[in-house]
Design a protein around this motif. Structure first.
Motif, short mmCIF file in Angstrom:
data_model
loop_
_atom_site.label_atom_id
_atom_site.label_comp_id
_atom_site.label_asym_id
_atom_site.label_seq_id
_atom_site.Cartn_x
_atom_site.Cartn_y
_atom_site.Cartn_z
N UNK A 1 0.83 -1.20 0.00
CA UNK A 1 0.00 0.00 0.00
C UNK A 1 0.87 1.26 0.00
N UNK A 2 1.92 1.23 0.80
CA UNK A 2 2.84 2.37 0.83
C UNK A 2 3.53 2.55 -0.52
N UNK A 3 3.98 1.44 -1.10
CA UNK A 3 4.67 1.49 -2.40
C UNK A 3 3.78 2.04 -3.50
N UNK A 4 2.48 1.82 -3.36
CA UNK A 4 1.53 2.30 -4.37
C UNK A 4 1.08 3.74 -4.12
N UNK A 5 1.59 4.34 -3.05
CA UNK A 5 1.26 5.73 -2.78
C UNK A 5 -0.09 5.96 -2.15
N UNK A 6 -0.61 4.94 -1.45
CA UNK A 6 -1.90 5.12 -0.77
C UNK A 6 -1.79 6.26 0.24
N UNK A 7 -2.92 6.91 0.48
CA UNK A 7 -2.95 8.10 1.34
C UNK A 7 -2.91 7.71 2.81
N UNK A 8 -1.74 7.31 3.26
CA UNK A 8 -1.51 6.88 4.64
C UNK A 8 -0.38 7.71 5.24
N UNK A 9 -0.51 8.01 6.52
CA UNK A 9 0.56 8.74 7.21
C UNK A 9 1.71 7.82 7.59
N UNK A 10 1.39 6.56 7.86
CA UNK A 10 2.41 5.62 8.32
C UNK A 10 1.98 4.20 8.05
N UNK A 11 2.95 3.33 7.79
CA UNK A 11 2.70 1.89 7.73
C UNK A 11 3.80 1.21 8.54
N UNK A 12 3.43 0.12 9.21
CA UNK A 12 4.40 -0.64 9.99
C UNK A 12 4.21 -2.13 9.74
N UNK A 13 5.29 -2.79 9.42
CA UNK A 13 5.28 -4.22 9.14
C UNK A 13 5.98 -4.97 10.28
N UNK A 14 5.29 -5.98 10.82
CA UNK A 14 5.87 -6.85 11.84
C UNK A 14 6.10 -8.23 11.23
N UNK A 15 7.33 -8.70 11.29
CA UNK A 15 7.75 -9.97 10.68
C UNK A 15 7.03 -10.21 9.36
N UNK A 16 7.05 -9.18 8.51
CA UNK A 16 6.36 -9.25 7.23
C UNK A 16 7.29 -9.56 6.07
N UNK A 17 6.67 -9.90 4.94
CA UNK A 17 7.45 -10.15 3.73
C UNK A 17 7.91 -8.80 3.17
N UNK A 18 9.16 -8.74 2.73
CA UNK A 18 9.76 -7.48 2.29
C UNK A 18 9.94 -7.40 0.78
N UNK A 19 10.10 -8.54 0.13
CA UNK A 19 10.36 -8.55 -1.31
C UNK A 19 9.14 -8.09 -2.09
N UNK B 175 8.57 -2.40 -7.02
CA UNK B 175 9.24 -1.46 -6.13
C UNK B 175 8.73 -0.05 -6.29
N UNK B 176 8.83 0.71 -5.22
CA UNK B 176 8.31 2.08 -5.21
C UNK B 176 9.10 2.98 -6.15
N UNK B 177 8.38 3.87 -6.79
CA UNK B 177 9.03 4.86 -7.63
C UNK B 177 9.31 6.11 -6.80
N UNK B 178 10.27 6.86 -7.22
CA UNK B 178 10.70 8.04 -6.48
C UNK B 178 9.54 9.01 -6.29
N UNK B 179 9.36 9.43 -5.04
CA UNK B 179 8.36 10.44 -4.72
C UNK B 179 6.94 9.93 -4.57
N UNK B 180 6.70 8.63 -4.76
CA UNK B 180 5.34 8.09 -4.71
C UNK B 180 4.88 7.82 -3.28
N UNK B 181 5.78 7.33 -2.44
CA UNK B 181 5.40 6.93 -1.08
C UNK B 181 5.06 8.16 -0.23
N UNK B 182 3.86 8.15 0.34
CA UNK B 182 3.41 9.23 1.21
C UNK B 182 3.63 8.89 2.68
N UNK B 183 3.61 7.61 2.99
CA UNK B 183 3.68 7.16 4.38
C UNK B 183 5.11 7.05 4.89
#
Length: 246
Positions: free
Chosen positions: A134-152, A156-164
């Motif tokens: 969701x963060x990589x897609x630029x969803x309108x979020x202030x923050x995202x937090x992953x706990x023992x999550x998949x990272x791959x 991949x995010x494009x420059x300037x897209x991530x808002x969170x």
């Protein structure tokens, strides 16, 4: 609807996708208004009692929290084979997964007790991958937090897209997360000009925040284990992270 001394909880249907109801678990302080929202995305097991407990914990901190339903009809797996099947079906249709996640966002924003301007999402294991996507897609979020999550990722995010602002709480002894995945994530976030907080917990395995992880790991011969120290530290760091984000 249920209540304790300080919070209210209830199941809500916040959407429908491919004939299945999306069933959320909403938790919030009593008499709250204009509160930030935190969405909670479940592990590959589905929306068990665990993400609901986390929603309640967030409500006790003053947030309006909702455990979301990425599988529909609150489908829960009892066996890893079913969990894998449900997860892969969801991941193969990322456009559908995005739509389901946005339905949760839209529902939460319209609640009269929430601030439509302040929203975060946290996720566990599979859910960690969902919130990072969701963060990589630029969803309108202030923050995202992953706990023992998949990272791959294959997107991949494009420059300037991530808002969170992004936080990743990872188990250093998690065999499901490779060193290369961590290296790639850090490089991706830097290239995308994103704010990343990455924490590795020594000796922590996959599922380190979930008290049921050790039992399930033994039952199904999986590298899962609860680690109390990493669980407590990551929760404390999440609280600080959210306060700064909001």
């Amino acid at each position: 609807m249920a209540s304790s001394d300080d919070i209210m909880t209830k199941e809500v249907v916040y959407g429908e996708f491919e004939g299945k109801k999306l069933i959320g678990y909403l938790a919030h302080p009593k008499n709250v208004s204009d509160a930030p929202v935190v969405l909670v995305v479940h592990e590959w097991w589905g929306q068990t009692d665990y993400p609901r407990k986390r929603a309640e914990m967030l409500a006790k901190l003053g947030y309006v929290a909702m455990a979301v339903d990425m599988y529909g009809d609150r489908t829960v797996a009892e066996h890893p084979k079913d969990a894998q099947k449900f997860m892969m079906a969801t991941m193969k249709n990322m456009a559908g997964a995005e739509k389901k996640f946005k339905m949760a966002m839209d529902y939460a924003k319209k609640l009269d007790k929430t601030s439509s301007e302040k929203m975060a999402a946290i996720g566990y294991c599979f859910g960690g991958g969902v919130v990072l996507h969701a963060a990589r897609q630029g969803f309108d979020l202030d923050a995202v937090a992953s706990f023992h999550g998949s990272l791959a990722t294959q997107t991949p995010a494009k420059k300037g897209v991530i808002k969170a602002k992004v936080a990743v709480f990872n188990g250093a002894a998690d065999p499901m997360v490779k060193d290369e995945d961590i290296k790639n994530l850090k490089a991706e976030m830097e290239k995308a000009d994103a704010t990343l907080k990455f924490v590795n917990y020594p000796g922590a395995k996959h599922g380190f925040t979930n008290p049921e992880a050790t039992k399930k790991g033994k039952a199904f011969d999986l590298p899962l284990a609860y680690q109390e120290e990493a669980d407590k530290k990551s929760w404390e760091q999440l609280q600080t992270f959210l306060k700064k984000a909001f």
